[in-house]
Design an enzyme around this catalytic site. Structure first.
Site, PDB file in Angstrom:
ATOM      1  N   GLU A   9      -4.010   1.797  -7.300  1.00  0.00           N
ATOM      2  CA  GLU A   9      -4.592   2.870  -6.719  1.00  0.00           C
ATOM      3  C   GLU A   9      -3.711   4.056  -6.819  1.00  0.00           C
ATOM      4  O   GLU A   9      -2.597   4.291  -6.422  1.00  0.00           O
ATOM      5  CB  GLU A   9      -4.282   2.569  -5.207  1.00  0.00           C
ATOM      6  CG  GLU A   9      -5.207   1.539  -4.779  1.00  0.00           C
ATOM      7  CD  GLU A   9      -5.389   1.631  -3.245  1.00  0.00           C
ATOM      8  OE1 GLU A   9      -6.440   1.896  -2.593  1.00  0.00           O
ATOM      9  OE2 GLU A   9      -4.410   1.333  -2.482  1.00  0.00           O
TER      10      GLU A   9
ATOM     11  N   HIS B 255       0.675  -1.228  -0.162  1.00  0.00           N
ATOM     12  CA  HIS B 255       0.188  -0.112   0.023  1.00  0.00           C
ATOM     13  C   HIS B 255       0.898   1.156   0.025  1.00  0.00           C
ATOM     14  O   HIS B 255       1.917   1.357   0.765  1.00  0.00           O
ATOM     15  CB  HIS B 255      -1.062  -0.061   1.165  1.00  0.00           C
ATOM     16  CG  HIS B 255      -1.890   1.013   1.094  1.00  0.00           C
ATOM     17  ND1 HIS B 255      -1.793   2.314   1.426  1.00  0.00           N
ATOM     18  CD2 HIS B 255      -3.260   1.046   0.511  1.00  0.00           C
ATOM     19  CE1 HIS B 255      -3.025   3.117   1.109  1.00  0.00           C
ATOM     20  NE2 HIS B 255      -3.931   2.197   0.698  1.00  0.00           N
TER      21      HIS B 255
HETATM   22  P1  PGA Z   1      -9.877   5.786   0.184  1.00  0.00           P
HETATM   23  O1  PGA Z   1      -8.691   4.776   0.354  1.00  0.00           O
HETATM   24  O2  PGA Z   1     -11.015   5.006  -0.505  1.00  0.00           O
HETATM   25  O3  PGA Z   1     -10.160   6.473   1.273  1.00  0.00           O
HETATM   26  O4  PGA Z   1      -9.273   6.983  -1.047  1.00  0.00           O
HETATM   27  C1  PGA Z   1      -8.104   3.704  -0.590  1.00  0.00           C
HETATM   28  C2  PGA Z   1      -7.044   3.063  -0.135  1.00  0.00           C
HETATM   29  O5  PGA Z   1      -6.115   3.769   0.656  1.00  0.00           O
HETATM   30  O6  PGA Z   1      -6.984   1.773  -0.077  1.00  0.00           O
END
Ligand code: PGA
Length: 251
Positions: free
Chosen positions: A170, A100
């Protein structure tokens, strides 16, 4: 093969025992809804402090994940503060987030991420490998290069483990910002990434999207065929928001 969509909550550093009530509501929502039980895989990646208690108190409709795992290749040892695959398995944890961006920003790197994946060899846990571009990458048109490079470095020594992998794309600039990439951009990105994975690894690997997913924007993802689900941060903390995301996706 993976026609079910993943709706993965990432609670980050949030939640106490009393917040079980939120997931109890998600649990009964899923138990009441046969269509959804067949259509989605509901997973919550919790702080390790909550895993055992929540696992014991929820039905199997909700799968439990951790948000990180040790990069050293032993199950037990002199590694203060680390938690191994063996320990997560003991808690009946079935998934783990690896890579992450919030952990990459404090020292996790391509080598440690690759090692973490390698350590999953002895366990059945599935891995959600998080990759993503910075705003700078995005603006300079190098997002795709950045992401494919992160994937290659994470997986090139782990080709035997590909069955365990789900990739979460992401964009870092989308996480927590309320901003999501344009649908056409994402559609192209997912199509290209899917072809890249097939070429490189001779395999279909599920790809999900993460970053500011909400009940308000979820419909925009409906036409992105190669998007196999979502990693949901802030909006997964309250049952209503999480349930509304699922409802709006399917309505
Ligand atoms: P968010 O976070 O939906 O609050 O933008 C997603 C993540 O960090 O996995």
């Amino acid at each position: 093969m993976y026609s079910k969509k993943y709706f993965i909550g990432n609670w980050k550093m949030n939640g106490l025992k009393k917040d079980l009530v939120q997931l109890k509501k998600v649990d009964s929502f899923l138990i009441r809804n046969k269509f959804l039980r067949k259509s989605i895989i509901s997973i919550f990646c919790l702080p390790n402090t909550l895993i055992d208690f929540y696992r014991t108190n929820l039905s199997k409709e909700i799968k439990i994940g951790s948000q990180n795992v040790s990069n050293v290749n032993v199950s037990f040892g002199a590694n203060t503060g680390f938690v191994s695959f063996r320990m997560l398995k003991d808690l009946k944890c079935e998934y783990v987030l690896i890579g992450h961006s919030e952990l990459r920003s404090v020292g996790d790197n391509d080598k440690s991420i690759s090692n973490k994946i390698k350590n999953s060899k002895q366990s059945k846990l599935k891995i959600v490998l998080c990759v993503g571009d910075s705003l700078k990458d995005f603006k300079s048109g190098t997002a795709y290069k950045k992401v494919t490079n992160q994937i290659l470095l994470a997986l090139k020594n782990n080709k035997k483990l590909l069955n365990k992998i789900i990739i979460a794309y992401e964009p870092i600039w989308s996480i927590g910002s309320g901003i999501i990439p344009k649908t056409m951009y994402l559609k192209n990105f997912f199509d290209k990434l899917n072809i890249f994975l097939i070429k490189k690894f001779k395999k279909q690997i599920p790809i999900i999207y993460g970053g500011s997913v909400s009940s308000k924007n979820i419909k925009e993802f409906k036409n992105i065929k190669k998007c196999n689900g979502f990693l949901i941060g802030g909006a997964s903390l309250k049952s209503k928001n999480y349930i509304d995301i699922i409802k709006n996706y399917y309505n």
